[in-house]
Design an enzyme around this catalytic site. Structure first.
Site, short mmCIF file in Angstrom:
data_model
loop_
_atom_site.label_atom_id
_atom_site.label_comp_id
_atom_site.label_asym_id
_atom_site.label_seq_id
_atom_site.Cartn_x
_atom_site.Cartn_y
_atom_site.Cartn_z
N LYS A 49 34.65 45.68 30.26
CA LYS A 49 33.56 44.98 30.94
C LYS A 49 33.87 45.00 32.44
O LYS A 49 34.58 44.16 32.96
CB LYS A 49 33.45 43.56 30.40
CG LYS A 49 32.16 42.84 30.75
CD LYS A 49 32.31 42.07 32.02
CE LYS A 49 31.06 41.27 32.35
NZ LYS A 49 31.18 40.57 33.65
N ASP A 96 47.95 49.88 38.78
CA ASP A 96 47.77 50.84 39.86
C ASP A 96 48.78 50.65 40.98
O ASP A 96 49.20 51.62 41.63
CB ASP A 96 46.35 50.74 40.43
CG ASP A 96 45.34 51.52 39.60
OD1 ASP A 96 45.72 52.03 38.53
OD2 ASP A 96 44.17 51.60 40.01
N SER A 112 36.90 41.85 31.63
CA SER A 112 36.44 41.41 32.95
C SER A 112 37.61 41.06 33.87
O SER A 112 38.35 41.94 34.29
CB SER A 112 35.49 40.23 32.77
OG SER A 112 34.78 39.95 33.96
#
Length: 458
Positions: A325, A311, A300
């Protein structure tokens, strides 16, 4: 006919109540007449079953408990993370998010009718008793968990400080279940810890994302900079075994290290669930190299931070593929007093490059599997995609493979030899992932600036 009308009126009343409490709309108008009739028919069926249970079940039932179970069953049929929070549990959840509660110190979810430990929280009774991520709890004080809701099981695990509790644990790699006695304690969730590794590497561990986590990371960075000054070669952000928590804190922690650009976005069926979060100007480390450590139990909010830093090419992610998740649960308050709620999945998370975290998780730039003893060597951790009713990933695969040439072949071979040696050892393994990260940052710090940029993954 009169019976049907009464049942229809009752069903209509239930539908109106649902609409008022949850914000749902009831179909109206001629085009929706068939759908409306179908809705009434199913609500009528629900009421008839409830009335039969009331009048004919072998023992007298608690109407409130039966209705709560029906609500819980409805939400559970959607996905593993949508759930109902009755007043007792809702209060406990609020306290936990604020960073202080009473209990054992474990993050849990339901799996196959048992309580699954997502991860124990550091320095809590559960961690000190040897409870591990992936453990299944089958009995609490001799009473079977099967047939109970997660709410009921959590309530049984909470209790007065100093009182003992006996849980029966099923652990993969162990032939039989075993009992563990734990003494309940006041759990103060200190979610952030820091220290210096190898004289010049800052180490920050985040165990959960509660209301103190963002501030805790900022304070840790400040303390490390004061202690090391210009001698700091890099920072390791350890998110292993971190089950997640508050989205706002994940954004704040990512923002502490990202200079500009997107951190995370969410997309749902309703417009208000489509949001984007962007970094504010400033990097607390001024571009100093970073490594993020993750494993199969990083979930999460942990995956949001790891995905954002990966990224944005701000950090190298090292370890194992994360849990996967990648959904948002909105807390919708119910009841006149607002003391109960449902936690409903309303959107998916996406990394800055548009990758959905759901089911796939975050794949590390450098895979370093933590060695386990021989009995557990072949163990494959269960992830989000293995859970019943898990939501599908809605994006195509993105290839994150890239070359990372910040270490020589000899050094990489040396680390791999250590891993193999630990895999074949019966002694407690060293933290190979951490050692790998330290070695990597030491090497990156000796590279010229252009080479450091080339060492980061595309």
């Amino acid at each position: 006919m009169r019976i049907w009308k009464t049942a229809r009126q009752t069903a209509l009343g239930m539908a109106v109540t649902l609409a008022l409490t949850t914000g749902l709309s009831i179909p109206s108008g001629p085009p929706a007449a068939a759908a409306e009739d179908d809705l009434y028919e199913h609500l009528n069926l629900l009421m008839r079953v409830f009335q039969r249970v009331q009048s004919e079940y072998v023992d007298e039932v608690d109407d409130r408990e039966v209705i709560e179970a029906a609500i819980q069953g409805m939400l559970r049929s959607l996905d593993p993370h949508s759930t109902y929070l009755n007043p007792d549990v809702y209060q406990q959840v609020r306290v936990q998010m604020e960073g202080e509660y009473g209990g054992l110190g474990i993050e849990v979810q339901m799996e196959d009718g048992l309580v699954k430990v997502v991860s124990p929280i550091d320095d809590t009774p559960a961690a000190e008793a040897g409870i591990e991520g992936g453990d299944l709890i089958s009995h609490i004080d001799g009473q079977a968990v099967m047939g109970q809701t997660l709410t009921e099981a959590v309530k049984k695990m909470r209790g007065p400080v100093g009182s003992p509790i006996n849980i029966t644990v099923i652990r993969e790699g162990e032939s039989d279940p075993f009992d563990v006695e734990i003494v309940r304690d006041r759990i103060l969730v200190r979610s952030v810890r820091h220290r210096v590794e190898a004289e010049t590497i800052g180490y920050i561990r985040v165990t959960t994302f509660n209301m103190q986590s963002g501030e805790g990371v900022e304070q840790a960075v400040t303390a490390l900079k004061e202690e090391l000054g210009g001698r700091m070669d890099g920072v390791i952000l350890d998110l292993r075994n971190n089950p997640g928590g508050l989205l706002d804190e994940a954004v704040r922690i990512s923002d502490a290290f990202v200079e500009r650009g997107e951190i995370v976005s969410t997309r749902g069926r309703r417009r208000q669930n489509n949001n984007r979060w962007f970094a504010t100007e400033g990097d607390m480390l001024d571009g100093l190299p970073m490594v993020v450590l993750v494993n199969a139990y990083s979930a999460s909010a942990s995956e949001i931070v790891a995905g954002a830093l990966q990224d944005q090419r701000r950090a190298l992610v090292i370890g194992d593929q994360t849990f996967g998740k990648g959904t948002v649960q909105s807390e919708i308050r119910l009841g006149r007093a607002g003391d109960q709620a449902i936690r409903l999945t309303t959107a998916r998370y996406y990394t800055p490059s548009g990758r959905s975290i759901q089911e796939r998780g975050i794949e590390p730039d450098i895979e370093v599997l933590f060695p386990r003893d021989k009995a557990r060597k072949a163990r494959k951790p269960r992830r989000e995609k293995d859970l019943q009713n898990s939501i599908d990933n809605d994006t195509q695969d993105v290839d994150r493979a890239g070359e990372v040439d910040a270490m020589s072949e000899e050094e990489i071979a040396h680390i791999e030899a250590l891993i193999e040696a630990q895999n074949d050892s019966d002694t407690a393994p060293a933290d190979i992932q951490l050692q790998y990260a330290i070695k990597l940052l030491k090497n990156i710090s000796m590279l010229p600036i252009p080479q450091i940029a080339e060492a980061r993954p595309e």
